[in-house]
Design a protein around this motif. Sequence first.
Motif, PDB file in Angstrom:
ATOM      1  N   PHE A  78       0.799  -1.217   0.000  1.00 28.32           N
ATOM      2  CA  PHE A  78       0.000   0.000   0.000  1.00 28.32           C
ATOM      3  C   PHE A  78       0.836   1.274   0.000  1.00 28.32           C
ATOM      4  O   PHE A  78       0.533   2.217  -0.724  1.00 28.32           O
ATOM      5  N   LYS A  79       1.877   1.331   0.790  1.00 28.41           N
ATOM      6  CA  LYS A  79       2.620   2.578   0.975  1.00 28.41           C
ATOM      7  C   LYS A  79       3.118   3.169  -0.345  1.00 28.41           C
ATOM      8  O   LYS A  79       3.018   4.355  -0.570  1.00 28.41           O
ATOM      9  N   GLU A  80       3.629   2.304  -1.236  1.00 25.84           N
ATOM     10  CA  GLU A  80       4.169   2.820  -2.493  1.00 25.84           C
ATOM     11  C   GLU A  80       3.332   2.490  -3.722  1.00 25.84           C
ATOM     12  O   GLU A  80       3.394   3.186  -4.716  1.00 25.84           O
ATOM     13  N   HIS A  81       2.554   1.408  -3.658  1.00 30.24           N
ATOM     14  CA  HIS A  81       1.839   0.967  -4.858  1.00 30.24           C
ATOM     15  C   HIS A  81       0.330   0.943  -4.686  1.00 30.24           C
ATOM     16  O   HIS A  81      -0.395   0.507  -5.574  1.00 30.24           O
ATOM     17  N   HIS A  82      -0.143   1.356  -3.519  1.00 29.63           N
ATOM     18  CA  HIS A  82      -1.562   1.629  -3.275  1.00 29.63           C
ATOM     19  C   HIS A  82      -2.486   0.423  -3.426  1.00 29.63           C
ATOM     20  O   HIS A  82      -3.616   0.566  -3.861  1.00 29.63           O
ATOM     21  N   LYS A  86      -6.025  -9.829   0.029  1.00 25.75           N
ATOM     22  CA  LYS A  86      -6.377 -10.928   0.919  1.00 25.75           C
ATOM     23  C   LYS A  86      -6.958 -12.037   0.061  1.00 25.75           C
ATOM     24  O   LYS A  86      -7.770 -11.786  -0.819  1.00 25.75           O
ATOM     25  N   VAL A  87      -6.516 -13.252   0.324  1.00 27.33           N
ATOM     26  CA  VAL A  87      -7.058 -14.412  -0.377  1.00 27.33           C
ATOM     27  C   VAL A  87      -7.042 -15.598   0.579  1.00 27.33           C
ATOM     28  O   VAL A  87      -6.121 -15.749   1.374  1.00 27.33           O
ATOM     29  N   GLN A  88      -8.092 -16.377   0.519  1.00 23.82           N
ATOM     30  CA  GLN A  88      -8.179 -17.595   1.311  1.00 23.82           C
ATOM     31  C   GLN A  88      -8.293 -18.773   0.356  1.00 23.82           C
ATOM     32  O   GLN A  88      -9.175 -18.796  -0.496  1.00 23.82           O
ATOM     33  N   LEU A  99      -6.980  -5.130  -3.614  1.00 22.72           N
ATOM     34  CA  LEU A  99      -7.887  -4.031  -3.299  1.00 22.72           C
ATOM     35  C   LEU A  99      -7.178  -2.684  -3.297  1.00 22.72           C
ATOM     36  O   LEU A  99      -6.041  -2.565  -2.841  1.00 22.72           O
ATOM     37  N   SER A 100      -7.880  -1.687  -3.776  1.00 19.36           N
ATOM     38  CA  SER A 100      -7.437  -0.305  -3.638  1.00 19.36           C
ATOM     39  C   SER A 100      -8.530   0.453  -2.900  1.00 19.36           C
ATOM     40  O   SER A 100      -9.565  -0.105  -2.550  1.00 19.36           O
ATOM     41  N   ARG A 101      -8.309   1.717  -2.664  1.00 21.10           N
ATOM     42  CA  ARG A 101      -9.252   2.519  -1.862  1.00 21.10           C
ATOM     43  C   ARG A 101     -10.689   2.481  -2.381  1.00 21.10           C
ATOM     44  O   ARG A 101     -11.619   2.660  -1.612  1.00 21.10           O
ATOM     45  N   ILE A 102     -10.890   2.259  -3.664  1.00 21.05           N
ATOM     46  CA  ILE A 102     -12.246   2.331  -4.217  1.00 21.05           C
ATOM     47  C   ILE A 102     -13.066   1.066  -3.962  1.00 21.05           C
ATOM     48  O   ILE A 102     -14.266   1.059  -4.168  1.00 21.05           O
ATOM     49  N   ASP A 103     -12.419  -0.003  -3.507  1.00 19.80           N
ATOM     50  CA  ASP A 103     -13.122  -1.267  -3.286  1.00 19.80           C
ATOM     51  C   ASP A 103     -13.827  -1.275  -1.929  1.00 19.80           C
ATOM     52  O   ASP A 103     -13.280  -0.829  -0.925  1.00 19.80           O
TER      53      ASP A 103
END
Length: 137
Positions: A78-82, A86-88, A99-103
């Motif tokens: 997240f810090k550099e590539h946003h 998560k996967v199970q 995921l990005s902020r819009i999800d």
Amino acid sequence: MSLHIDIDNVVAVASENAEQRQAAFDAVKQIAEEAGDKVQTSDDRIFFHCEWEPPFKALKKLSKEMPDVVFTLWADAFKEHHWICKVQYVAGKGDEQTLSRIDDEFPGVFQEIFGCDEGTWEKDNKAPFLPWFPDAR
């Protein structure tokens, strides 16, 4: 020049069968050592750093071989590539959630990875996975 992405990962291993869980844990630790560095372990989780993508294919293959074990992967870039992920995987099946902020799922997974919401993280700039691995840095 190849693309370099810093990704911190945690894989949790769960099974009601202690012997299978231990075998799966040992296999995931080996995958982590092959995929990256900074490997640390706790009772049911393995932390590691990699410089490309998380080992999605290796975990999916392992979950086919061990269908009674649940493998959960969290990945943070997240810090550099946003993005976060998560996967199970269960019995060889699992859908990657990058995921990005819009999800819609982003805030919940962000909370799992950072132990706080994004606003708090921006103020404190907390490292990922600190609740599980306080010495990961």
